[in-house]
Design a protein around this motif. Structure first.
Motif, PDB file in Angstrom:
ATOM      1  N   UNK A  54       0.931  -1.226   0.024  1.00  0.00           N
ATOM      2  CA  UNK A  54       0.180   0.033   0.109  1.00  0.00           C
ATOM      3  C   UNK A  54       0.743   1.207   0.027  1.00  0.00           C
ATOM      4  N   UNK A  55       0.633   2.033  -0.836  1.00  0.00           N
ATOM      5  CA  UNK A  55       1.531   3.204  -1.053  1.00  0.00           C
ATOM      6  C   UNK A  55       1.435   4.181   0.377  1.00  0.00           C
ATOM      7  N   UNK A  56       2.559   4.470   0.817  1.00  0.00           N
ATOM      8  CA  UNK A  56       2.411   5.570   1.990  1.00  0.00           C
ATOM      9  C   UNK A  56       3.758   6.375   1.299  1.00  0.00           C
ATOM     10  N   UNK A  57       3.838   7.570   1.882  1.00  0.00           N
ATOM     11  CA  UNK A  57       4.831   8.718   1.599  1.00  0.00           C
ATOM     12  C   UNK A  57       6.193   8.239   2.184  1.00  0.00           C
ATOM     13  N   UNK A  58       6.275   7.532   3.311  1.00  0.00           N
ATOM     14  CA  UNK A  58       7.454   7.169   4.095  1.00  0.00           C
ATOM     15  C   UNK A  58       7.457   5.767   4.502  1.00  0.00           C
ATOM     16  N   UNK A  59       8.748   4.979   4.782  1.00  0.00           N
ATOM     17  CA  UNK A  59       8.626   3.774   5.319  1.00  0.00           C
ATOM     18  C   UNK A  59       8.079   4.140   6.840  1.00  0.00           C
ATOM     19  N   UNK A  60       7.298   2.975   7.371  1.00  0.00           N
ATOM     20  CA  UNK A  60       6.655   3.188   8.660  1.00  0.00           C
ATOM     21  C   UNK A  60       5.681   3.677   8.938  1.00  0.00           C
ATOM     22  N   UNK A  61       5.193   4.590   7.788  1.00  0.00           N
ATOM     23  CA  UNK A  61       3.878   5.416   7.863  1.00  0.00           C
ATOM     24  C   UNK A  61       2.865   4.412   7.725  1.00  0.00           C
ATOM     25  N   UNK A  62       1.527   4.804   8.086  1.00  0.00           N
ATOM     26  CA  UNK A  62       0.569   3.849   7.888  1.00  0.00           C
ATOM     27  C   UNK A  62      -0.585   4.531   7.072  1.00  0.00           C
ATOM     28  N   UNK A  63      -0.368   5.704   6.796  1.00  0.00           N
ATOM     29  CA  UNK A  63      -1.420   6.667   6.079  1.00  0.00           C
ATOM     30  C   UNK A  63      -1.627   6.214   4.717  1.00  0.00           C
ATOM     31  N   UNK A  64      -2.880   5.683   4.347  1.00  0.00           N
ATOM     32  CA  UNK A  64      -3.089   5.326   2.867  1.00  0.00           C
ATOM     33  C   UNK A  64      -3.725   6.405   2.181  1.00  0.00           C
ATOM     34  N   UNK A  65      -3.375   6.613   0.946  1.00  0.00           N
ATOM     35  CA  UNK A  65      -4.066   7.465  -0.133  1.00  0.00           C
ATOM     36  C   UNK A  65      -3.911   8.879   0.337  1.00  0.00           C
ATOM     37  N   UNK A  66      -2.539   9.075   0.896  1.00  0.00           N
ATOM     38  CA  UNK A  66      -2.112  10.428   1.550  1.00  0.00           C
ATOM     39  C   UNK A  66      -3.317  11.361   2.167  1.00  0.00           C
ATOM     40  N   UNK A  67      -4.112  10.371   3.010  1.00  0.00           N
ATOM     41  CA  UNK A  67      -5.087  10.957   3.890  1.00  0.00           C
ATOM     42  C   UNK A  67      -6.420  11.124   3.043  1.00  0.00           C
ATOM     43  N   UNK A  68      -6.314  11.161   1.898  1.00  0.00           N
ATOM     44  CA  UNK A  68      -7.897  11.322   1.260  1.00  0.00           C
ATOM     45  C   UNK A  68      -8.916  10.307   1.591  1.00  0.00           C
ATOM     46  N   UNK A  69     -10.112  10.821   1.456  1.00  0.00           N
ATOM     47  CA  UNK A  69     -11.250  10.260   1.921  1.00  0.00           C
ATOM     48  C   UNK A  69     -11.814   9.343   0.774  1.00  0.00           C
ATOM     49  N   UNK A  70     -11.312   7.938   0.596  1.00  0.00           N
ATOM     50  CA  UNK A  70     -11.629   7.225  -0.343  1.00  0.00           C
ATOM     51  C   UNK A  70     -13.313   7.137  -0.883  1.00  0.00           C
ATOM     52  N   UNK A  71     -14.084   6.970   0.157  1.00  0.00           N
ATOM     53  CA  UNK A  71     -15.471   7.270  -0.220  1.00  0.00           C
ATOM     54  C   UNK A  71     -15.753   8.418  -1.035  1.00  0.00           C
ATOM     55  N   UNK A  72     -15.247   9.666  -0.672  1.00  0.00           N
ATOM     56  CA  UNK A  72     -15.491  10.668  -1.340  1.00  0.00           C
ATOM     57  C   UNK A  72     -15.595  10.639  -2.870  1.00  0.00           C
ATOM     58  N   UNK A  73     -14.661   9.728  -3.269  1.00  0.00           N
ATOM     59  CA  UNK A  73     -14.495   9.526  -4.975  1.00  0.00           C
ATOM     60  C   UNK A  73     -15.880   9.143  -5.511  1.00  0.00           C
TER      61      UNK A  73
END
Length: 186
Positions: A54-73
């Motif tokens: 799952x893409x995250x900005x840095x190793x160890x980070x757990x934030x998916x989709x750069x914090x965007x609300x996936x339902x909002x799409x």
């Protein structure tokens, strides 16, 4: 030379998206996950192990989709919005943020429906080159009810030239990548 630089840049910024579909949580499982999440500071913790990168900005980070609300799409005018830190749902070890509780609850009902394909990695890079490249949450397309991200608008144009072919290839390529592959040399 130009092609090599692009390939190096693409590899250097690799990212992935997607995951295997799971059965929706039952009402009892959702309540238990929500109660358990109170201890962690999350809105809900759905549990589960990563099924792929799952893409995250840095190793160890757990934030998916750069914090965007996936339902909002998938709702309203289909324009993605950033989620709020205090409305975070953990799914398969990654944190998804939501703009409101209604969207968080919609995600909780069927997270696999809303999580982006290939863990948020660029659909074209996986399909064309079997490479993990970051997906930009603002460069996306929904195809047959699935959210796909691309690296940038130029890459999205290439992806749109053969969406079914790139999806078919990426569906085969993505499962061959390990959850931490993108960050092995970081």
């Amino acid at each position: 030379m130009k092609k090599s630089l692009f390939a190096l840049a693409l590899l250097a910024t690799t990212a992935a998206c997607g995951g295997a579909a799971e059965a929706p949580a039952t009402e009892g499982e959702t309540v238990a996950a929500t109660e358990a999440s109170a201890e962690t500071g999350l809105y809900a913790d759905l549990g589960g192990d990563p099924t792929g990168p799952v893409y995250r900005e840095t190793k160890g980070d757990t934030l998916a989709v750069s914090g965007y609300d996936v339902v909002s799409y998938f709702t309203g005018d289909g324009v993605p919005v950033e989620g709020a830190e205090d409305i975070t749902v953990r799914y398969e070890g990654y944190d998804y943020r939501f703009a409101n509780e209604e969207n968080a609850n919609t995600f909780i009902e069927d997270p696999a429906k809303f999580a982006p394909a290939y863990g948020g990695y660029c659909a074209w890079a996986l399909g064309a080159n079997d490479a993990l490249a970051p997906g930009d949450p603002n460069v996306y397309e929904i195809v047959d009810g699935t959210l796909y991200l691309n690296f940038n608008e130029d890459v999205q144009g290439r992806w749109q030239a053969d969406i079914p072919g790139f999806i078919e290839s990426a569906d085969v390529n993505y499962p061959t990548h390990s959850p931490d592959e993108h960050y092995q040399d970081s």
